[in-house]
Design an enzyme around this catalytic site. Sequence first.
Site, PDB file in Angstrom:
ATOM      1  N   CYS A 117      30.486 -45.039  22.625  1.00 53.32           N
ATOM      2  CA  CYS A 117      29.772 -44.560  21.434  1.00 53.32           C
ATOM      3  C   CYS A 117      28.443 -43.878  21.778  1.00 53.32           C
ATOM      4  O   CYS A 117      28.159 -42.770  21.314  1.00 53.32           O
ATOM      5  CB  CYS A 117      29.583 -45.692  20.434  1.00 53.32           C
ATOM      6  SG  CYS A 117      28.470 -47.020  20.955  1.00 53.32           S
ATOM      7  N   HIS A 121      26.458 -50.252  17.962  1.00 52.99           N
ATOM      8  CA  HIS A 121      27.355 -49.111  17.785  1.00 52.99           C
ATOM      9  C   HIS A 121      26.566 -47.966  17.164  1.00 52.99           C
ATOM     10  O   HIS A 121      25.606 -48.196  16.416  1.00 52.99           O
ATOM     11  CB  HIS A 121      28.542 -49.466  16.887  1.00 52.99           C
ATOM     12  CG  HIS A 121      29.590 -48.393  16.849  1.00 52.99           C
ATOM     13  ND1 HIS A 121      30.459 -48.171  17.888  1.00 52.99           N
ATOM     14  CD2 HIS A 121      29.884 -47.451  15.905  1.00 52.99           C
ATOM     15  CE1 HIS A 121      31.258 -47.150  17.583  1.00 52.99           C
ATOM     16  NE2 HIS A 121      30.919 -46.694  16.395  1.00 52.99           N
ATOM     17  N   HIS A 177      32.340 -40.456  15.676  1.00 56.55           N
ATOM     18  CA  HIS A 177      31.944 -41.480  16.654  1.00 56.55           C
ATOM     19  C   HIS A 177      33.124 -41.798  17.557  1.00 56.55           C
ATOM     20  O   HIS A 177      34.270 -41.414  17.288  1.00 56.55           O
ATOM     21  CB  HIS A 177      31.445 -42.743  15.940  1.00 56.55           C
ATOM     22  CG  HIS A 177      32.509 -43.481  15.182  1.00 56.55           C
ATOM     23  ND1 HIS A 177      32.653 -44.854  15.222  1.00 56.55           N
ATOM     24  CD2 HIS A 177      33.499 -43.054  14.340  1.00 56.55           C
ATOM     25  CE1 HIS A 177      33.649 -45.234  14.454  1.00 56.55           C
ATOM     26  NE2 HIS A 177      34.192 -44.163  13.907  1.00 56.55           N
TER      27      HIS A 177
END
Length: 342
Positions: free
Chosen positions: A258, A306, A318
């Site tokens: 990520c 994240h 993402h």
Amino acid sequence: MVSHRRSTQSGFTRGVRVTVVSAAAATAAATLTAAPASADPKETRESAKAAVDRLYEEAERATERFNEAGERVDRLRGEADRALDATARGQDRVNRMRDELGAMAGAQYRTGAIDPSLALLLSGDPDTYLERAAALDRAGARQAITLNKLRHAQRTMAQNRAEATRALSDLEHSRTAVARHKRAVEGKLREARRLLASLPAQDRASFDRSSRSGRDAAPDLSGLGPASGRAMSAVAAVHQALGRPYVWGANGPSGFDCSGLMQWAYAQAGVSLPRTSQAQRYAGRMVPLSQAQPGDLVAYRADASHIGMYVGNGQVIHAPYPGAAVRYDPVGMMPVSSVTRI
């Protein structure tokens, strides 16, 4: 510039064995293998899916710790290299000054070993003696200066050696941390794959879209464009990454985790971001979610473990988790902790 230092050993420890299995995984495994015959199959499947989600979250946190430790290894390796080079250069200077002092001492012995007053009485040419005496005085002054320089160089070299020793020790500890986090990630991902494999095929197929794709209400920001030219370039880059695989610890161009995706996308815009999601959330100015614009970084969960990029229309792009390619998801797929404008 030619390096004077000896080469140092680099690279991570190889052959790391996977040994870490989380409590969540063990609980889920027990649920699947030891559930009573009367247990509701749907509840069992849902608990397995929830356990996989938890494992992915834990693996993601471990991945960011892995990235942070790897970044520290790179920094410490640079510090150690610089300290070792400085030590080697300092040793060269010390050696040259010692040679110079030895030459001075030899010259003084040859020309000035006799007592100066006696040498003057015995000299048949006082003028020549006085010239030589003055030269000896100058040589003595040069010797004193060189001695001071030598002492300073020796102190500096000792300091450089101490810094190199510290950096190398920290480097080894950081390499150990990298290996530890690597084991944690691999263990959690291995258990997540095992749990997914235990699900019926249709449940495995539905998991990909249901995981991290909640449909919380998102602000209506469809009319807003990127906040800057660099944000526009980063948005264009992140769109190019759609469909590329999640690869933990990777920052492109063929695969991403990520934070690696965010770092790569902004690098295409000429902007250098930190490696971890926790550091990226502080890489710019924080704005409310209601004011998010394309190119803003959206960090999730309280620990920012994240991160994705807002691209407009209530969507982020993402890298979700292993097995899922870079994709669109609603900005409200998980609890948002911050929005950062680069």
